[in-house]
Design a protein around this motif. Structure first.
Motif, mmCIF file in Angstrom:
data_model
loop_
_atom_site.group_PDB
_atom_site.id
_atom_site.type_symbol
_atom_site.label_atom_id
_atom_site.label_comp_id
_atom_site.label_asym_id
_atom_site.label_seq_id
_atom_site.Cartn_x
_atom_site.Cartn_y
_atom_site.Cartn_z
ATOM 1 N N UNK A 1 0.964 -1.237 -0.044
ATOM 2 C CA UNK A 1 0.077 0.231 0.042
ATOM 3 C C UNK A 1 0.987 1.402 0.004
ATOM 4 N N UNK A 2 0.471 2.211 -0.710
ATOM 5 C CA UNK A 2 1.532 3.521 -1.064
ATOM 6 C C UNK A 2 1.100 4.365 0.167
ATOM 7 N N UNK A 3 2.008 5.221 0.559
ATOM 8 C CA UNK A 3 2.056 6.265 1.464
ATOM 9 C C UNK A 3 2.207 7.496 0.815
ATOM 10 N N UNK A 4 2.598 7.510 -0.434
ATOM 11 C CA UNK A 4 2.911 8.698 -1.123
ATOM 12 C C UNK A 4 1.882 9.613 -1.830
ATOM 13 N N UNK A 5 1.017 10.242 -0.538
ATOM 14 C CA UNK A 5 -0.202 10.932 -1.162
ATOM 15 C C UNK A 5 -0.051 12.389 -0.765
ATOM 16 N N UNK A 6 -0.662 13.364 -1.438
ATOM 17 C CA UNK A 6 -0.672 14.376 -0.996
ATOM 18 C C UNK A 6 -1.986 15.267 -1.648
ATOM 19 N N UNK A 7 -2.717 16.293 -0.690
ATOM 20 C CA UNK A 7 -3.570 17.054 -1.210
ATOM 21 C C UNK A 7 -3.306 18.535 -1.254
ATOM 22 N N UNK A 8 -3.539 19.111 -2.188
ATOM 23 C CA UNK A 8 -3.261 20.661 -2.115
ATOM 24 C C UNK A 8 -4.592 21.559 -2.316
#
Length: 83
Positions: A1-8
């Motif tokens: 599972x990926x933990x490389x997430x961002x929201x701007x």
């Protein structure tokens, strides 16, 4: 599972809400027009979210969007653009 997430997020202006979410190198820009009239979103407003990308694709229609052009937003509609 990926933990490389961002929201701007951008501060809403004239009833237009704009944010971008990135996961695993793919970005989706979500644009919401909450007004009862068609709006024009200047490219200068959303270019900070698109960074070096030159174009994207509207997920619902497959239409290509050039990021050097203003976006036309129908009343009470949303767009999801992937790039």
């Amino acid at each position: 599972m990926s933990e490389n997430k961002t929201v701007k997020y951008h501060i809403p202006q004239q009833g237009i809400y704009l944010y971008a979410r990135t996961s695993d190198g793919k970005t989706e820009m979500i644009v919401l027009n909450s007004t009862d009239k068609e709006q024009v979103l200047p490219c200068t407003h959303y270019n900070a979210l698109t960074k070096e990308s030159k174009k994207g694709k509207i997920i619902s229609t497959g239409e290509v969007v050039e990021f050097n052009q203003n976006l036309i937003l129908p009343a009470r509609q949303s767009l999801i653009i992937e790039f």
